[in-house]
Scaffold this motif. Structure first.
Motif, PDB file in Angstrom:
ATOM      1  N   PHE A  55     -25.539  -3.166  -1.223  1.00 27.07           N
ATOM      2  CA  PHE A  55     -26.093  -2.490  -0.930  1.00 27.07           C
ATOM      3  C   PHE A  55     -26.066  -0.777  -1.949  1.00 27.07           C
ATOM      4  O   PHE A  55     -27.431  -0.814  -2.452  1.00 27.07           O
ATOM      5  CB  PHE A  55     -25.932  -1.610   0.754  1.00 27.07           C
ATOM      6  CG  PHE A  55     -26.488  -2.397   2.477  1.00 27.07           C
ATOM      7  CD1 PHE A  55     -27.607  -2.650   1.718  1.00 27.07           C
ATOM      8  CD2 PHE A  55     -25.790  -2.756   2.277  1.00 27.07           C
ATOM      9  CE1 PHE A  55     -27.747  -3.417   3.226  1.00 27.07           C
ATOM     10  CE2 PHE A  55     -25.603  -3.333   3.628  1.00 27.07           C
ATOM     11  CZ  PHE A  55     -27.356  -4.090   3.742  1.00 27.07           C
ATOM     12  N   ARG A  56     -25.156  -0.679  -2.507  1.00 27.46           N
ATOM     13  CA  ARG A  56     -25.583  -0.138  -3.388  1.00 27.46           C
ATOM     14  C   ARG A  56     -26.042  -0.655  -5.310  1.00 27.46           C
ATOM     15  O   ARG A  56     -27.161  -0.654  -5.986  1.00 27.46           O
ATOM     16  CB  ARG A  56     -24.167   0.312  -3.830  1.00 27.46           C
ATOM     17  CG  ARG A  56     -22.882   1.508  -2.424  1.00 27.46           C
ATOM     18  CD  ARG A  56     -24.306   2.755  -2.610  1.00 27.46           C
ATOM     19  NE  ARG A  56     -23.230   3.229  -4.044  1.00 27.46           N
ATOM     20  CZ  ARG A  56     -24.411   4.278  -5.019  1.00 27.46           C
ATOM     21  NH1 ARG A  56     -25.306   4.635  -4.176  1.00 27.46           N
ATOM     22  NH2 ARG A  56     -24.193   5.425  -5.351  1.00 27.46           N
ATOM     23  N   ALA A  57     -25.576  -1.778  -5.287  1.00 26.61           N
ATOM     24  CA  ALA A  57     -25.442  -2.372  -6.961  1.00 26.61           C
ATOM     25  C   ALA A  57     -26.041  -4.307  -6.810  1.00 26.61           C
ATOM     26  O   ALA A  57     -25.866  -4.385  -7.762  1.00 26.61           O
ATOM     27  CB  ALA A  57     -24.426  -2.757  -7.484  1.00 26.61           C
ATOM     28  N   GLY A  58     -26.500  -4.398  -5.529  1.00 28.62           N
ATOM     29  CA  GLY A  58     -26.817  -5.388  -5.704  1.00 28.62           C
ATOM     30  C   GLY A  58     -28.087  -6.448  -5.470  1.00 28.62           C
ATOM     31  O   GLY A  58     -28.915  -7.017  -6.309  1.00 28.62           O
ATOM     32  N   ARG A  59     -29.236  -4.844  -5.021  1.00 24.59           N
ATOM     33  CA  ARG A  59     -30.882  -6.009  -4.854  1.00 24.59           C
ATOM     34  C   ARG A  59     -31.378  -4.152  -5.516  1.00 24.59           C
ATOM     35  O   ARG A  59     -30.788  -3.204  -5.681  1.00 24.59           O
ATOM     36  CB  ARG A  59     -31.362  -5.542  -3.840  1.00 24.59           C
ATOM     37  CG  ARG A  59     -30.958  -4.646  -2.745  1.00 24.59           C
ATOM     38  CD  ARG A  59     -31.764  -5.098  -1.159  1.00 24.59           C
ATOM     39  NE  ARG A  59     -30.362  -3.628  -0.458  1.00 24.59           N
ATOM     40  CZ  ARG A  59     -31.104  -2.622  -0.053  1.00 24.59           C
ATOM     41  NH1 ARG A  59     -32.364  -3.244   0.716  1.00 24.59           N
ATOM     42  NH2 ARG A  59     -30.986  -2.191   1.338  1.00 24.59           N
ATOM     43  N   ALA A  60     -32.248  -4.623  -6.477  1.00 21.10           N
ATOM     44  CA  ALA A  60     -33.324  -3.480  -7.275  1.00 21.10           C
ATOM     45  C   ALA A  60     -34.299  -2.409  -6.119  1.00 21.10           C
ATOM     46  O   ALA A  60     -34.364  -3.212  -4.505  1.00 21.10           O
ATOM     47  CB  ALA A  60     -34.446  -4.461  -7.903  1.00 21.10           C
ATOM     48  N   THR A  61     -34.068  -1.830  -5.670  1.00 18.79           N
ATOM     49  CA  THR A  61     -34.698  -0.961  -4.511  1.00 18.79           C
ATOM     50  C   THR A  61     -36.014  -0.374  -5.421  1.00 18.79           C
ATOM     51  O   THR A  61     -37.299   0.079  -4.560  1.00 18.79           O
ATOM     52  CB  THR A  61     -33.983   0.754  -4.177  1.00 18.79           C
ATOM     53  OG1 THR A  61     -33.481   0.859  -5.806  1.00 18.79           O
ATOM     54  CG2 THR A  61     -32.304  -0.636  -4.562  1.00 18.79           C
ATOM     55  N   SER A  62     -36.154  -0.023  -6.652  1.00 19.86           N
ATOM     56  CA  SER A  62     -38.275  -0.224  -6.941  1.00 19.86           C
ATOM     57  C   SER A  62     -38.061  -0.968  -8.437  1.00 19.86           C
ATOM     58  O   SER A  62     -37.013  -2.039  -9.013  1.00 19.86           O
ATOM     59  CB  SER A  62     -37.412   1.408  -7.631  1.00 19.86           C
ATOM     60  OG  SER A  62     -36.639   1.423  -8.670  1.00 19.86           O
ATOM     61  N   ALA A  63     -39.454  -0.987  -9.229  1.00 17.37           N
ATOM     62  CA  ALA A  63     -39.660  -2.115  -9.927  1.00 17.37           C
ATOM     63  C   ALA A  63     -38.862  -1.452 -11.209  1.00 17.37           C
ATOM     64  O   ALA A  63     -38.264  -2.547 -12.485  1.00 17.37           O
ATOM     65  CB  ALA A  63     -40.822  -1.137 -10.570  1.00 17.37           C
ATOM     66  N   SER A  64     -38.372   0.225 -11.494  1.00 17.44           N
ATOM     67  CA  SER A  64     -38.224   0.506 -12.833  1.00 17.44           C
ATOM     68  C   SER A  64     -35.841  -0.553 -13.129  1.00 17.44           C
ATOM     69  O   SER A  64     -35.340  -0.454 -14.042  1.00 17.44           O
ATOM     70  CB  SER A  64     -37.852   1.661 -12.342  1.00 17.44           C
ATOM     71  OG  SER A  64     -36.993   2.161 -11.844  1.00 17.44           O
ATOM     72  N   ASP A  65     -35.904  -1.057 -11.837  1.00 18.12           N
ATOM     73  CA  ASP A  65     -34.315  -1.690 -11.693  1.00 18.12           C
ATOM     74  C   ASP A  65     -34.648  -2.486 -11.743  1.00 18.12           C
ATOM     75  O   ASP A  65     -32.972  -3.112 -12.329  1.00 18.12           O
ATOM     76  CB  ASP A  65     -34.078  -1.377 -10.616  1.00 18.12           C
ATOM     77  CG  ASP A  65     -33.687   0.336  -9.462  1.00 18.12           C
ATOM     78  OD1 ASP A  65     -33.831   0.941 -10.535  1.00 18.12           O
ATOM     79  OD2 ASP A  65     -33.583   0.001  -8.614  1.00 18.12           O
ATOM     80  N   ILE A  66     -35.621  -4.041 -11.755  1.00 16.20           N
ATOM     81  CA  ILE A  66     -35.964  -5.140 -12.685  1.00 16.20           C
ATOM     82  C   ILE A  66     -35.716  -4.715 -13.554  1.00 16.20           C
ATOM     83  O   ILE A  66     -36.828  -4.445 -14.670  1.00 16.20           O
ATOM     84  CB  ILE A  66     -37.016  -5.334 -11.675  1.00 16.20           C
ATOM     85  CG1 ILE A  66     -37.295  -5.732 -10.039  1.00 16.20           C
ATOM     86  CG2 ILE A  66     -37.300  -6.872 -11.983  1.00 16.20           C
ATOM     87  CD1 ILE A  66     -38.007  -6.419  -9.499  1.00 16.20           C
ATOM     88  N   GLU A  67     -35.407  -6.141 -14.587  1.00 12.64           N
ATOM     89  CA  GLU A  67     -35.132  -5.764 -15.837  1.00 12.64           C
ATOM     90  C   GLU A  67     -36.276  -7.148 -15.999  1.00 12.64           C
ATOM     91  O   GLU A  67     -36.463  -8.161 -15.133  1.00 12.64           O
ATOM     92  CB  GLU A  67     -34.078  -7.225 -15.872  1.00 12.64           C
ATOM     93  CG  GLU A  67     -32.854  -5.627 -15.680  1.00 12.64           C
ATOM     94  CD  GLU A  67     -31.389  -6.382 -15.922  1.00 12.64           C
ATOM     95  OE1 GLU A  67     -31.187  -7.990 -17.291  1.00 12.64           O
ATOM     96  OE2 GLU A  67     -30.678  -5.477 -16.108  1.00 12.64           O
ATOM     97  N   GLY A  68     -36.502  -7.436 -17.264  1.00  9.40           N
ATOM     98  CA  GLY A  68     -38.300  -7.757 -17.608  1.00  9.40           C
ATOM     99  C   GLY A  68     -39.766  -7.180 -16.807  1.00  9.40           C
ATOM    100  O   GLY A  68     -39.502  -5.936 -15.550  1.00  9.40           O
ATOM    101  N   PRO A  69     -41.055  -7.818 -17.367  1.00  6.22           N
ATOM    102  CA  PRO A  69     -41.896  -7.625 -16.609  1.00  6.22           C
ATOM    103  C   PRO A  69     -42.209  -8.096 -15.396  1.00  6.22           C
ATOM    104  O   PRO A  69     -41.175  -8.694 -15.041  1.00  6.22           O
ATOM    105  CB  PRO A  69     -42.954  -8.333 -17.539  1.00  6.22           C
ATOM    106  CG  PRO A  69     -42.109  -9.619 -18.200  1.00  6.22           C
ATOM    107  CD  PRO A  69     -40.672  -8.800 -18.018  1.00  6.22           C
ATOM    108  N   MET A  70     -43.047  -7.369 -14.614  1.00  4.50           N
ATOM    109  CA  MET A  70     -43.302  -7.879 -13.082  1.00  4.50           C
ATOM    110  C   MET A  70     -43.663  -8.154 -13.206  1.00  4.50           C
ATOM    111  O   MET A  70     -45.337  -8.846 -14.288  1.00  4.50           O
ATOM    112  CB  MET A  70     -43.592  -6.299 -12.656  1.00  4.50           C
ATOM    113  CG  MET A  70     -42.869  -5.218 -12.358  1.00  4.50           C
ATOM    114  SD  MET A  70     -41.384  -5.371 -11.153  1.00  4.50           S
ATOM    115  CE  MET A  70     -42.489  -6.245  -9.544  1.00  4.50           C
ATOM    116  N   PRO A  71     -44.147  -9.965 -12.193  1.00  2.00           N
ATOM    117  CA  PRO A  71     -45.470 -10.876 -12.299  1.00  2.00           C
ATOM    118  C   PRO A  71     -46.467  -9.669 -12.131  1.00  2.00           C
ATOM    119  O   PRO A  71     -46.386  -9.496 -10.564  1.00  2.00           O
ATOM    120  CB  PRO A  71     -44.395 -11.650 -10.673  1.00  2.00           C
ATOM    121  CG  PRO A  71     -43.053 -11.385 -10.612  1.00  2.00           C
ATOM    122  CD  PRO A  71     -43.274  -9.816 -11.278  1.00  2.00           C
TER     123      PRO A  71
END
Length: 97
Positions: A55-71
């Motif tokens: 819950f703290r580090a496994g899933r991205a909670t916002s778009a800025s947490d995801i590396e690379g461009p959003m599809p």
């Protein structure tokens, strides 16, 4: 004392089950730090620490947490400023031509 132990056990099981279901249902593009299989093993082998880590580090909670461009759905431009035709039309309209 037995009631407290039973309650603690149920809390740990519930936390682990919720973390495991969340891990399995999270989209693969939103995973951080480890692949899904490693998170599942961590949650199962270390129920409390694994669930909290998920819950703290496994899933991205916002778009800025995801590396690379959003599809982009459909592969087209996201907004009007991303569309070269629209920008060209605005430029000609502003210049008065």
């Amino acid at each position: 004392m037995a009631r407290l132990n039973t309650l603690l056990f149920l809390v740990v099981v519930a936390l682990s089950v919720i973390a495991l279901i969340d891990c399995l249902s999270t989209d693969g593009t939103r995973l951080r730090s480890f692949p899904r299989g490693a998170w599942i093993v961590l949650i199962l082998l270390c129920p409390v620490a694994g669930a909290i880590a998920w819950f703290r580090a496994g899933r991205a909670t916002s778009a800025s947490d995801i590396e690379g461009p959003m599809p982009v759905p459909g592969g087209g431009p996201v907004g009007p400023e991303d569309d070269p035709e629209f920008v060209k039309m605005l430029a000609t309209r502003i210049s008065g031509a």
